[in-house]
Design a protein around this motif. Structure first.
Motif, PDB file in Angstrom:
ATOM      1  N   ALA A 188       0.829  -1.206   0.000  1.00 50.89           N
ATOM      2  CA  ALA A 188       0.000   0.000   0.000  1.00 50.89           C
ATOM      3  C   ALA A 188       0.863   1.255   0.000  1.00 50.89           C
ATOM      4  O   ALA A 188       0.373   2.348  -0.288  1.00 50.89           O
ATOM      5  CB  ALA A 188      -0.897  -0.008   1.237  1.00 50.89           C
ATOM      6  N   THR A 189       2.129   1.074   0.296  1.00 51.60           N
ATOM      7  CA  THR A 189       3.042   2.212   0.324  1.00 51.60           C
ATOM      8  C   THR A 189       3.258   2.812  -1.071  1.00 51.60           C
ATOM      9  O   THR A 189       3.809   3.904  -1.183  1.00 51.60           O
ATOM     10  CB  THR A 189       4.371   1.771   0.988  1.00 51.60           C
ATOM     11  OG1 THR A 189       5.103   2.923   1.349  1.00 51.60           O
ATOM     12  CG2 THR A 189       5.217   0.906   0.093  1.00 51.60           C
ATOM     13  N   VAL A 190       2.796   2.127  -2.123  1.00 53.26           N
ATOM     14  CA  VAL A 190       2.938   2.697  -3.482  1.00 53.26           C
ATOM     15  C   VAL A 190       1.919   3.816  -3.739  1.00 53.26           C
ATOM     16  O   VAL A 190       2.046   4.550  -4.721  1.00 53.26           O
ATOM     17  CB  VAL A 190       2.796   1.632  -4.613  1.00 53.26           C
ATOM     18  CG1 VAL A 190       3.871   0.578  -4.491  1.00 53.26           C
ATOM     19  CG2 VAL A 190       1.407   1.013  -4.651  1.00 53.26           C
ATOM     20  N   TYR A 191       0.918   3.957  -2.846  1.00 60.53           N
ATOM     21  CA  TYR A 191      -0.097   4.987  -3.080  1.00 60.53           C
ATOM     22  C   TYR A 191       0.352   6.344  -2.553  1.00 60.53           C
ATOM     23  O   TYR A 191       1.010   6.431  -1.508  1.00 60.53           O
ATOM     24  CB  TYR A 191      -1.422   4.589  -2.421  1.00 60.53           C
ATOM     25  CG  TYR A 191      -2.067   3.401  -3.095  1.00 60.53           C
ATOM     26  CD1 TYR A 191      -2.567   3.515  -4.386  1.00 60.53           C
ATOM     27  CD2 TYR A 191      -2.163   2.176  -2.445  1.00 60.53           C
ATOM     28  CE1 TYR A 191      -3.153   2.415  -5.021  1.00 60.53           C
ATOM     29  CE2 TYR A 191      -2.743   1.080  -3.065  1.00 60.53           C
ATOM     30  CZ  TYR A 191      -3.242   1.213  -4.357  1.00 60.53           C
ATOM     31  OH  TYR A 191      -3.808   0.134  -4.976  1.00 60.53           O
ATOM     32  N   SER A 220      -6.285   4.607  -7.438  1.00 60.87           N
ATOM     33  CA  SER A 220      -5.909   5.817  -6.689  1.00 60.87           C
ATOM     34  C   SER A 220      -4.522   6.260  -7.131  1.00 60.87           C
ATOM     35  O   SER A 220      -3.711   5.436  -7.599  1.00 60.87           O
ATOM     36  CB  SER A 220      -5.912   5.531  -5.186  1.00 60.87           C
ATOM     37  OG  SER A 220      -7.219   5.229  -4.741  1.00 60.87           O
ATOM     38  N   PRO A 221      -4.219   7.548  -6.972  1.00 58.62           N
ATOM     39  CA  PRO A 221      -2.911   8.049  -7.421  1.00 58.62           C
ATOM     40  C   PRO A 221      -1.756   7.340  -6.726  1.00 58.62           C
ATOM     41  O   PRO A 221      -1.825   7.045  -5.525  1.00 58.62           O
ATOM     42  CB  PRO A 221      -2.952   9.527  -7.013  1.00 58.62           C
ATOM     43  CG  PRO A 221      -4.378   9.854  -6.795  1.00 58.62           C
ATOM     44  CD  PRO A 221      -5.085   8.597  -6.421  1.00 58.62           C
ATOM     45  N   LEU A 222      -0.722   7.077  -7.518  1.00 61.39           N
ATOM     46  CA  LEU A 222       0.473   6.426  -6.973  1.00 61.39           C
ATOM     47  C   LEU A 222       1.507   7.495  -6.624  1.00 61.39           C
ATOM     48  O   LEU A 222       1.448   8.618  -7.103  1.00 61.39           O
ATOM     49  CB  LEU A 222       1.050   5.455  -8.006  1.00 61.39           C
ATOM     50  CG  LEU A 222       0.100   4.336  -8.451  1.00 61.39           C
ATOM     51  CD1 LEU A 222       0.745   3.502  -9.562  1.00 61.39           C
ATOM     52  CD2 LEU A 222      -0.279   3.437  -7.277  1.00 61.39           C
ATOM     53  N   GLY A 223       2.478   7.123  -5.812  1.00 64.94           N
ATOM     54  CA  GLY A 223       3.530   8.081  -5.454  1.00 64.94           C
ATOM     55  C   GLY A 223       4.147   7.725  -4.116  1.00 64.94           C
ATOM     56  O   GLY A 223       3.627   8.099  -3.066  1.00 64.94           O
ATOM     57  N   ALA A 224       5.228   6.982  -4.157  1.00 60.75           N
ATOM     58  CA  ALA A 224       5.871   6.562  -2.906  1.00 60.75           C
ATOM     59  C   ALA A 224       6.701   7.715  -2.340  1.00 60.75           C
ATOM     60  O   ALA A 224       7.116   8.607  -3.078  1.00 60.75           O
ATOM     61  CB  ALA A 224       6.754   5.353  -3.176  1.00 60.75           C
ATOM     62  N   THR A 225       6.936   7.668  -1.037  1.00 54.24           N
ATOM     63  CA  THR A 225       7.597   8.796  -0.373  1.00 54.24           C
ATOM     64  C   THR A 225       8.963   8.431   0.211  1.00 54.24           C
ATOM     65  O   THR A 225       9.563   9.222   0.914  1.00 54.24           O
ATOM     66  CB  THR A 225       6.707   9.317   0.778  1.00 54.24           C
ATOM     67  OG1 THR A 225       6.471   8.223   1.663  1.00 54.24           O
ATOM     68  CG2 THR A 225       5.395   9.864   0.260  1.00 54.24           C
ATOM     69  N   ASN A 226       9.422   7.215  -0.031  1.00 56.05           N
ATOM     70  CA  ASN A 226      10.719   6.801   0.530  1.00 56.05           C
ATOM     71  C   ASN A 226      11.319   5.748  -0.403  1.00 56.05           C
ATOM     72  O   ASN A 226      10.612   5.160  -1.230  1.00 56.05           O
ATOM     73  CB  ASN A 226      10.527   6.251   1.958  1.00 56.05           C
ATOM     74  CG  ASN A 226       9.515   5.122   1.989  1.00 56.05           C
ATOM     75  OD1 ASN A 226       9.772   4.031   1.495  1.00 56.05           O
ATOM     76  ND2 ASN A 226       8.332   5.400   2.514  1.00 56.05           N
ATOM     77  N   PRO A 227      12.643   5.486  -0.275  1.00 55.32           N
ATOM     78  CA  PRO A 227      13.280   4.547  -1.200  1.00 55.32           C
ATOM     79  C   PRO A 227      12.628   3.161  -1.196  1.00 55.32           C
ATOM     80  O   PRO A 227      12.451   2.557  -2.263  1.00 55.32           O
ATOM     81  CB  PRO A 227      14.728   4.490  -0.699  1.00 55.32           C
ATOM     82  CG  PRO A 227      14.941   5.826  -0.048  1.00 55.32           C
ATOM     83  CD  PRO A 227      13.628   6.180   0.589  1.00 55.32           C
ATOM     84  N   TYR A 228      12.254   2.652  -0.032  1.00 50.73           N
ATOM     85  CA  TYR A 228      11.603   1.337   0.000  1.00 50.73           C
ATOM     86  C   TYR A 228      10.363   1.338  -0.901  1.00 50.73           C
ATOM     87  O   TYR A 228      10.188   0.466  -1.760  1.00 50.73           O
ATOM     88  CB  TYR A 228      11.218   0.950   1.438  1.00 50.73           C
ATOM     89  CG  TYR A 228      10.215  -0.175   1.475  1.00 50.73           C
ATOM     90  CD1 TYR A 228      10.582  -1.466   1.099  1.00 50.73           C
ATOM     91  CD2 TYR A 228       8.882   0.043   1.839  1.00 50.73           C
ATOM     92  CE1 TYR A 228       9.654  -2.506   1.090  1.00 50.73           C
ATOM     93  CE2 TYR A 228       7.956  -0.983   1.839  1.00 50.73           C
ATOM     94  CZ  TYR A 228       8.342  -2.252   1.461  1.00 50.73           C
ATOM     95  OH  TYR A 228       7.423  -3.276   1.446  1.00 50.73           O
TER      96      TYR A 228
END
Ligand code: NAD
Ligand code: WQD
Length: 348
Positions: A125-128, A140-148
Motif C-alpha cells: 500500500a506504500t505505493v499509493y 488511486s494516485p500512486l507516489g511513494a515517499t521513501n526509497p523502499y
C-alpha cells in the motif's frame, strides 16, 4: 505443481508456504536468511507434515538461482524476497535498490530463460500517494515517499514493461495493507530483528515484558481519537490471497494490481485496547510526536480482489490480536527460542 517462493522463510512467506502445502502444492523456497530464520520453514514442515525444498541462496546470485530452476520444474513464482524497512531504506537507498530491484530483474531473467512466466509479486500500500483520502482503490494516485516504497513502485513498472515486451507473462501485483497476526498454532509468526518498527510486534513485546511502553506517534490526527488509522489484515488471510492470485496467473496472462486489505480501518488506540482485551495484559503507552512520513488514515478498497480473485479477508481484529499474542507468548525471543511449543488442538 511446484511453486517457487522467494523470501519464503520470512513472515508472510512462511505463512504462504504453509497454506500452499496444505492444499497440495510442492513448495521450493529460495531465501538468503538475511531477515529470517530457517526454523520458520522447519516448523511449517512439522505443522503440515510435508516438506519444503529449501535453498539458502541470494537472488543476486544468478548462477545458483539458475540451478534451482534446473533442479526443479517450477510452474510459478511468488516473489516476497526483499528488504522492507522504510527508515533503513532512507539510510541505505543503494542497498534497497540493489537488493529489491536488481534481485527482481535477475529473478525475471532466470524465469524467462527457463520459460516460467507466472509471477505473484509482493507490492505494498506504500505505493499509493499519501494525499489520497477515503478508501484506496487500485486506481488511486500512486507516489511513494521513501526509497523502499519507490523500489515497489519501480518493480511494478518493470513487471508491466516485461509484459508489454512479451504478452505470455502473467503477473499479479498484490498491494498489502498492514499484515499482522500469525498462524493459529502460535508456532510461526513475525520475528523482527531488534526493536520493532511496526505497531503490532511493538505491542506484543510490551505485553510480554521485553519493552517497557508503547510510544504512540501522535494523537492529533483528524481521526476519531486522534491516533493514526490503518487497515490491519491477518497474515493468514493475506497468505490465502496468494493462493487465489496463483489460481489467476495459472489461467490468464496480463498484469493486474490487487489491494489486499479488510476495507476497515482501526486507530492505534483501538488496536491497543483490542489487544488488551484479548491478552488480558495492560499496555502502558505514552503519546509522542508524529512519526515523519506517517499519514492519518490508510485503508483499502479491496473490491477488485473480491470480484476478480474471489478473495475476501475473513479474520477480524480479535483474531489478529489473539494470534499475534499466542505467537509472542510461546516464542518471546522469536525463532531464537529453541523450543517449538505445540499447543494441543491448534497444531495446524
Ligand atoms: P520478511 O523480511 O520477513 O521476508 C522477506 C524475506 O526475504 C526474508 O526471509 C529475507 O531473508 C529474504 N530476502 C531478502 N533479500 C533477499 C535476497 N536478496 N535473496 C534471497 N532472500 C532475500 O518480510 P515480510 O514481512 O514477510 O514481507 C514479504 C514481502 O512483502 C516483502 O517484499 C515486503 O516488502 C512486502 N510487504 C511487507 C509488508 C509488511 O508490513 N510486512 C507490507 C507490504 C509489503
Ligand atoms: C501503524 C500505525 C503509526 C509503531 C509500514 C510501512 C508500510 C508497510 C507496512 C511494507 C501508524 C503507529 C507504530 C509504534 C505507533 N510495509 N505506530 N507506535 O506505518 O502503516 O506501514 O508497515 O510495505 O510500507 O510504512 O505501519 O505498523 O509502522 O504503523 O504509534 O511504535 O501505528 O504511527 O499510525 P505503517 P506501522
Amino acid at each position: 505443481m511446484a511453486i517457487l517462493i522467494t523470501g519464503g522463510a520470512g513472515y508472510i512467506g512462511s505463512h504462504t508456504c504453509l497454506e500452499l502445502l496444505n492444499i497440495g502444492y510442492e513448495v521450493v523456497v529460495v531465501d538468503n536468511l538475511s531477515n529470517s530464520n530457517k526454523e520458520s520453514l522447519d516448523r511449517v514442515d512439522k505443522i503440515t507434515g510435508k516438506h519444503i525444498q529449501f535453498y539458502n541462496i541470494d537472488l543476486l546470485d544468478r548462477e545458483n538461482l539458475e540451478a534451482v530452476f534446473m533442479e526443479n520444474k517450477i510452474d510459478a513464482v511468488i516473489h516476497f524476497a526483499g528488504f522492507k524497512a522504510v527508515g533503513e531504506s532512507v539510510e541505505l537507498p543503494l542497498s534497497y535498490y540493489q537488493n529489491n530491484i536488481t534481485g527482481t530483474i535477475i529473478l525475471c531473467q532466470v524465469m524467462q530463460k527457463y520459460n516460467v512466466k507466472k509471477m505473484v509479486f509482493s507490492s505494498s500500500a506504500t505505493v499509493y500517494s499519501p494525499t489520497t483520502s477515503g478508501a484506496i482503490s487500485e486506481d488511486s494516485p500512486l507516489g511513494a515517499t521513501n526509497p523502499y516504497g519507490r523500489t515497489k513502485l519501480m518493480i511494478e513498472e518493470i513487471l508491466r514493461d516485461l509484459y508489454v515486451s512479451d504478452n505470455s507473462w502473467s503477473i499479479s501485483l498484490l498491494r498489502y495493507f498492514n499484515p499482522v497476526g500469525s498462524h493459529i498454532s502460535g508456532r510461526i509468526g513475525e520475528d523482527p530483528n531488534g526493536i520493532p518498527n511496526n505497531l503490532t510486534p511493538y505491542i506484543t513485546q510490551v505485553a510480554v515484558g521485553k519493552l517497557n511502553q508503547l510510544r504512540i506517534f501522535g494523537d492529533d490526527y483528524p481521526t476519531s481519537d486522534g491516533t493514526g488509522v490503518r487497515d490491519y489484515i491477518h497474515v493468514v488471510d493475506l497468505a490465502k490471497g496468494h493462493l487465489k492470485a496463483i489460481d489467476k496467473v495459472m489461467i490468464v496472462t496480463g498484469v493486474e494490481a490487487y489491494n489486499l486489505g479488510t476495507g476497515k480501518g482501526y486507530s492505534v488506540l483501538e488496536m491497543v485496547h483490542a489487544f488488551e482485551q484479548t491478552s488480558g495484559k495492560s499496555i502502558p503507552y505514552i503519546i509522542v510526536d508524529r512519526r515523519p512520513g506517517d499519514v492519518a488514515v490508510c485503508y483499502a478498497d479491496s473490491s477488485k480482489a473480491k470480484r476478480e480473485l474471489g478473495w475476501v479477508a475473513e479474520r477480524g481484529i480479535e483474531e489478529m490480536c489473539a494470534d499475534a499474542w499466542r505467537w509472542q507468548l510461546n516464542n518471546p525471543n522469536g525463532y531464537h527460542d529453541v523450543e517449538d511449543k505445540v499447543i494441543i488442538g491448534q497444531g495446524s
